[in-house]
Motif scaffolding. Sequence first.
Motif, mmCIF file in Angstrom:
data_model
loop_
_atom_site.group_PDB
_atom_site.id
_atom_site.type_symbol
_atom_site.label_atom_id
_atom_site.label_comp_id
_atom_site.label_asym_id
_atom_site.label_seq_id
_atom_site.Cartn_x
_atom_site.Cartn_y
_atom_site.Cartn_z
ATOM 1 N N ASP A 30 0.821 -1.211 0.000
ATOM 2 C CA ASP A 30 0.000 0.000 0.000
ATOM 3 C C ASP A 30 0.856 1.261 0.000
ATOM 4 O OD1 ASP A 30 -2.932 -0.747 0.295
ATOM 5 O OD2 ASP A 30 -2.024 -1.989 1.828
ATOM 6 N N ARG B 67 -12.431 14.047 0.024
ATOM 7 C CA ARG B 67 -12.279 12.657 -0.386
ATOM 8 C C ARG B 67 -10.872 12.377 -0.929
ATOM 9 N NH1 ARG B 67 -13.128 9.748 -5.140
ATOM 10 N NH2 ARG B 67 -13.635 7.569 -4.729
ATOM 11 N N VAL B 71 -8.850 9.274 0.741
ATOM 12 C CA VAL B 71 -8.581 8.017 0.029
ATOM 13 C C VAL B 71 -7.070 7.798 -0.113
ATOM 14 C CG1 VAL B 71 -10.764 8.205 -1.221
ATOM 15 C CG2 VAL B 71 -8.658 8.862 -2.370
ATOM 16 N N SER B 74 -5.735 6.609 3.282
ATOM 17 C CA SER B 74 -6.153 5.243 3.594
ATOM 18 C C SER B 74 -5.003 4.239 3.418
ATOM 19 C CB SER B 74 -7.347 4.880 2.707
ATOM 20 O OG SER B 74 -7.751 3.564 2.948
ATOM 21 N N ASP B 75 -4.122 4.490 2.441
ATOM 22 C CA ASP B 75 -2.961 3.609 2.244
ATOM 23 C C ASP B 75 -2.033 3.612 3.455
ATOM 24 O OD1 ASP B 75 -3.341 2.453 -0.342
ATOM 25 O OD2 ASP B 75 -2.864 4.388 -1.247
ATOM 26 N N PRO B 195 -15.317 9.183 3.180
ATOM 27 C CA PRO B 195 -14.733 8.005 3.824
ATOM 28 C C PRO B 195 -13.774 8.475 4.914
ATOM 29 C CG PRO B 195 -13.557 8.466 1.802
ATOM 30 C CD PRO B 195 -14.723 9.427 1.844
ATOM 31 N N ALA B 197 -10.255 7.526 6.584
ATOM 32 C CA ALA B 197 -9.071 6.656 6.651
ATOM 33 C C ALA B 197 -9.031 6.104 8.075
ATOM 34 C CB ALA B 197 -7.818 7.454 6.316
ATOM 35 N N ASP B 213 -5.920 -1.682 2.190
ATOM 36 C CA ASP B 213 -7.173 -0.932 2.198
ATOM 37 C C ASP B 213 -8.017 -1.338 0.988
ATOM 38 O OD1 ASP B 213 -5.643 0.577 0.296
ATOM 39 O OD2 ASP B 213 -6.939 2.292 0.636
ATOM 40 N N SER B 215 -9.908 -0.422 -1.867
ATOM 41 C CA SER B 215 -10.200 0.686 -2.780
ATOM 42 C C SER B 215 -10.847 0.167 -4.056
ATOM 43 C CB SER B 215 -8.922 1.443 -3.114
ATOM 44 O OG SER B 215 -7.915 0.545 -3.560
ATOM 45 N N ASP B 256 -14.180 1.689 -2.953
ATOM 46 C CA ASP B 256 -14.488 3.091 -2.660
ATOM 47 C C ASP B 256 -14.962 3.368 -1.227
ATOM 48 O OD1 ASP B 256 -13.728 4.428 -5.007
ATOM 49 O OD2 ASP B 256 -15.560 3.836 -6.009
ATOM 50 N N TYR B 258 -13.119 2.340 1.436
ATOM 51 C CA TYR B 258 -11.874 2.569 2.164
ATOM 52 C C TYR B 258 -11.881 2.035 3.595
ATOM 53 C CZ TYR B 258 -10.596 4.757 -2.065
ATOM 54 O OH TYR B 258 -10.323 4.957 -3.380
#
Lengths: 300, 300
Positions: A30, B67, B71, B74-75, B195, B197, B213, B215, B256, B258
Amino acid sequence: MNEFALIDTISDVLGDAAIAPWISVGIGDDAAVMRPRAGFEQVASIDTLVADVHFPKHAPANLVGYRALMVSLSDLAAMAAVPRYALIALTLPDSSDVFGEHWLRQLAAGMAAAGRATNTALCGGNLSRGPLSISVSVHGEVETGQATLRSTAAAGERLYVTGALGSAAACLRRQQLLPAQEDALNDLQRAYYQPAARFDCRPEILAATSAIDISDGLVQDLSHVLKASGCGADLYARSIPLGVGAELTDALYGGDDYQILFTSGRAANAGLCIGELSSVTGIRLDGKEIQLNGYQHFAT
Amino acid sequence: MNEFALIDTISDVLGDAAIAPWISVGIGDDAAVMRPRAGFEQVASIDTLVADVHFPKHAPANLVGYRALMVSLSDLAAMAAVPRYALIALTLPDSSDVFGEHWLRQLAAGMAAAGRATNTALCGGNLSRGPLSISVSVHGEVETGQATLRSTAAAGERLYVTGALGSAAACLRRQQLLPAQEDALNDLQRAYYQPAARFDCRPEILAATSAIDISDGLVQDLSHVLKASGCGADLYARSIPLGVGAELTDALYGGDDYQILFTSGRAANAGLCIGELSSVTGIRLDGKEIQLNGYQHFAT
């Protein structure tokens, strides 16, 4: 070929350019993971190069890749940082033969060459569908508290550049941006496509009182230093080093050579003195006030 | 308004979202400078969101900005990292009223909100002319050697997700991606545009044997973990938590949302168990083999 197969292809082409002793986790997770060096701070910058805005869409892909990484790394050189790693976000047009696997391999090979030349690990990235563009985030390290800023120049100091200016702008002006053969560039094309982020000048940049890389033209970038530092400058036309094929206006307003402009209170071994800083605001060339009209992405 | 004035505008809107105690040099120089935390490694990822590929071009800009940052972050959450800073490279169309100063202020306000919510300093970026897109490089820290990878799952462990899946996909499926009012989103629109994270699940992710995550859809992202770890998985349809308005196919293939998919040999407080890892390769749903057909950016 789907996204994940293309990423595997890029990874193959990068080979050892994707790894380095300081990279704990590279391509394929990731996120990438790096070990910072004790006593150093992290230095980070991001740039985007859009096709037909920042490079010709149909230029040889290895030249595009090499240049994209070097012009991004130039910001680290201007902070006196040592480069460590880069992340590449590539947006590719849909279902195109031109920007297919072969193009991508060439692009990756060009980036790998720039990575190896600067000891920068290309340890992560992203691939999306969309209009052709390349975003590069570059990361380096500098001794804690020692980054060279724009805001710390002072009147009375001298202005230096790390090399000749204007050849890349002359390449644009003479419409030579599409080389006939990618391995037989003329001097102007070399200046445009193969700039060297000036990490070799790090001792001088580290000792400088301020620095900025010249991406938008000497006058434009000098004006950022002057604004941030609250002073003015006197330039001497005869002292400005002109690159092959360059005229003075190329050097003043052209940009794209990615030399570094820096200031110092003492003589700098690696720099060419082009003027001095003044307590009188504005920029003067041989005593005559000059205006900003370098490249402005958003000028109206 | 030129590039530099626009950057000043963004900087004003970001306000305290651009700074943090660990940022030594923020917006306004060639690069940003950060102090790393002793005993930690740096975790870094980059993403690009292209208009009308990854978000609707005419969506409210504050939602797009919020967003885009979330997003990307989230990684980092999936690696068990603590977020620290982000760099934003924004490409804006030429001479457009729609994507002018007001739009940019809204976008920056949305990003600032996501930055504040996660303690991420938006300390640098770049502005270029071109087709609308947003590249975000995100940076965090994790205890040295403790990043949670994709490649370290093993047969016999359980599979968990951090929350309900499929509502964002249902938002797309039901064509509700353009909210009537940006401050009155329905549940599906909230799932797509806001979303979170999942840094709140960091203890579980840090203790997990692997994580990624979600995605591109549960099945697609699970397949990356399985490929990297060399095992298979059994999912139980009844255990997969469906978000508001979501059907099972939204949860399996939609992406999407996440949430984070992770594996553990023991019961995880913050996770919902959806299946287990097997030494038999492939993915089975209630015992029946299922195929990958989640979102693939480059599928032909």
